[in-house]
Write a protein that holds these residues in place. Sequence first.
Motif, PDB file in Angstrom:
ATOM      1  N   UNK A   1     -30.903   2.452 -54.263  1.00 18.95           N
ATOM      2  CA  UNK A   1     -31.564   2.146 -55.533  1.00 18.95           C
ATOM      3  C   UNK A   1     -30.611   1.680 -56.624  1.00 18.95           C
ATOM      4  N   UNK A   2     -29.330   2.013 -56.485  1.00 16.66           N
ATOM      5  CA  UNK A   2     -28.364   1.661 -57.526  1.00 16.66           C
ATOM      6  C   UNK A   2     -27.092   1.139 -56.862  1.00 16.66           C
ATOM      7  N   UNK A   3     -27.159  -0.056 -56.242  1.00  9.57           N
ATOM      8  CA  UNK A   3     -26.015  -0.557 -55.465  1.00  9.57           C
ATOM      9  C   UNK A   3     -24.748  -0.727 -56.275  1.00  9.57           C
ATOM     10  N   UNK A   4     -24.882  -0.966 -57.575  1.00  9.76           N
ATOM     11  CA  UNK A   4     -23.693  -1.131 -58.414  1.00  9.76           C
ATOM     12  C   UNK A   4     -23.240   0.162 -59.055  1.00  9.76           C
ATOM     13  N   UNK A   5     -23.980   1.256 -58.752  1.00  9.22           N
ATOM     14  CA  UNK A   5     -23.643   2.577 -59.261  1.00  9.22           C
ATOM     15  C   UNK A   5     -23.579   2.594 -60.791  1.00  9.22           C
ATOM     16  N   UNK A   6     -24.510   1.918 -61.401  1.00  7.73           N
ATOM     17  CA  UNK A   6     -24.508   1.800 -62.864  1.00  7.73           C
ATOM     18  C   UNK A   6     -24.895   3.103 -63.547  1.00  7.73           C
ATOM     19  N   UNK A   7     -25.592   3.972 -62.807  1.00 10.99           N
ATOM     20  CA  UNK A   7     -26.038   5.222 -63.412  1.00 10.99           C
ATOM     21  C   UNK A   7     -25.016   6.332 -63.317  1.00 10.99           C
ATOM     22  N   UNK A   8     -23.890   6.061 -62.628  1.00 11.73           N
ATOM     23  CA  UNK A   8     -22.887   7.108 -62.484  1.00 11.73           C
ATOM     24  C   UNK A   8     -22.117   7.288 -63.790  1.00 11.73           C
ATOM     25  N   UNK A   9     -21.738   8.516 -64.069  1.00  9.10           N
ATOM     26  CA  UNK A   9     -20.964   8.795 -65.266  1.00  9.10           C
ATOM     27  C   UNK A   9     -19.506   8.402 -65.055  1.00  9.10           C
TER      28      UNK A   9
ATOM     29  N   UNK B   1     -23.671  12.202 -52.968  1.00  5.29           N
ATOM     30  CA  UNK B   1     -24.363  10.937 -53.242  1.00  5.29           C
ATOM     31  C   UNK B   1     -25.799  10.998 -52.735  1.00  5.29           C
ATOM     32  N   UNK B   2     -25.980  11.514 -51.534  1.00  6.40           N
ATOM     33  CA  UNK B   2     -27.321  11.623 -50.967  1.00  6.40           C
ATOM     34  C   UNK B   2     -28.200  12.570 -51.787  1.00  6.40           C
ATOM     35  N   UNK B   3     -27.586  13.591 -52.326  1.00  6.64           N
ATOM     36  CA  UNK B   3     -28.327  14.561 -53.119  1.00  6.64           C
ATOM     37  C   UNK B   3     -28.902  13.916 -54.376  1.00  6.64           C
ATOM     38  N   UNK B   4     -28.145  12.986 -54.965  1.00  5.30           N
ATOM     39  CA  UNK B   4     -28.589  12.331 -56.193  1.00  5.30           C
ATOM     40  C   UNK B   4     -29.352  11.038 -55.932  1.00  5.30           C
ATOM     41  N   UNK B   5     -29.182  10.465 -54.747  1.00  2.00           N
ATOM     42  CA  UNK B   5     -29.913   9.245 -54.413  1.00  2.00           C
ATOM     43  C   UNK B   5     -30.526   9.419 -53.023  1.00  2.00           C
ATOM     44  N   UNK B   6     -31.570  10.220 -52.915  1.00  2.00           N
ATOM     45  CA  UNK B   6     -32.148  10.565 -51.603  1.00  2.00           C
ATOM     46  C   UNK B   6     -32.694   9.378 -50.826  1.00  2.00           C
ATOM     47  N   UNK B   7     -33.048   8.277 -51.500  1.00  2.00           N
ATOM     48  CA  UNK B   7     -33.569   7.119 -50.780  1.00  2.00           C
ATOM     49  C   UNK B   7     -32.510   6.491 -49.875  1.00  2.00           C
ATOM     50  N   UNK B   8     -31.247   6.811 -50.133  1.00  2.00           N
ATOM     51  CA  UNK B   8     -30.174   6.300 -49.287  1.00  2.00           C
ATOM     52  C   UNK B   8     -30.345   6.776 -47.849  1.00  2.00           C
ATOM     53  N   UNK B   9     -30.994   7.905 -47.661  1.00  2.00           N
ATOM     54  CA  UNK B   9     -31.288   8.413 -46.320  1.00  2.00           C
ATOM     55  C   UNK B   9     -32.077   7.403 -45.504  1.00  2.00           C
ATOM     56  N   UNK B  10     -32.885   6.600 -46.181  1.00  2.00           N
ATOM     57  CA  UNK B  10     -33.791   5.672 -45.514  1.00  2.00           C
ATOM     58  C   UNK B  10     -33.319   4.224 -45.607  1.00  2.00           C
ATOM     59  N   UNK B  11     -32.024   4.053 -45.870  1.00  2.00           N
ATOM     60  CA  UNK B  11     -31.461   2.722 -45.911  1.00  2.00           C
ATOM     61  C   UNK B  11     -31.723   1.972 -47.194  1.00  2.00           C
ATOM     62  N   UNK B  12     -32.173   2.689 -48.235  1.00  5.90           N
ATOM     63  CA  UNK B  12     -32.475   2.057 -49.517  1.00  5.90           C
ATOM     64  C   UNK B  12     -31.441   2.496 -50.533  1.00  5.90           C
TER      65      UNK B  12
END
Length: 228
Positions: free
Chosen positions: A220-228, A207-218
């Motif tokens: 970007x896709x809280x509903x995981x709409x971009x996941x396949x 998850x961190x690899x695909x959403x690196x901003x999560x490292x900083x408490x952000x």
Amino acid sequence: MSTPSPAPDDDFSVLVLASDLGVDARPFLSPTAADAADDNWHDCAADFADGDFSDLESLQLLRVNGSDVNGNRILRVVGKCFPAQVVSAKRLKKYVFYKIYSELPEGPFCIVYMHTTVQKEDNSPGMTILRWVYEDLPSDIKERLQVVYFLHPGLRSRIVFATLGRFFLSGNLYWKVKYVSRLQYLWDDIKKEEIEIPDFVKKHDNILEHRPLTDYGIEPDPLHLTEN
């Protein structure tokens, strides 16, 4: 008439801890004679050799794995497995001593601490408790501990260690901590076959690899709409 100066035995010291830092002050307070005597249990390994830690063992909180590239035995710590609300600091300390004395009695070792998805209220004993456990280790064990790999440190952990780490951790321990944001960087120091990585850690790393901003408490896709 001049005021007499205080006698030497009237000297005292004051320790002030800010209440809004969420710091447990107990490890900084001078223990009573009874507490000091009670804490001398670690002077003899036989004092805890017969302790029942089967509940903690079943959680796989602490496990000894292989070795890192420098030949240091690995003590794997999975933070999410620690039930902070039901296990006392004293019992945690006894368990750490038991594990080291029984499975890492000699030679250099390292710690791989997996902070993955740790929740402060549920899984974290707190920095002062960890400091208390470390400072109570015999000097030879401290010397044998070579490095602490801190996997998946969150933004809060980074801030706390950067601002308070030098005050609450001894200098030797502070400089032994190595932050590892991704598993791919851990493989620079530890070969994959030398350590068992829990599935939830691998999933979180992906998850961190695909959403690196999560490292900083952000998120970007809280509903995981971009996941396949």
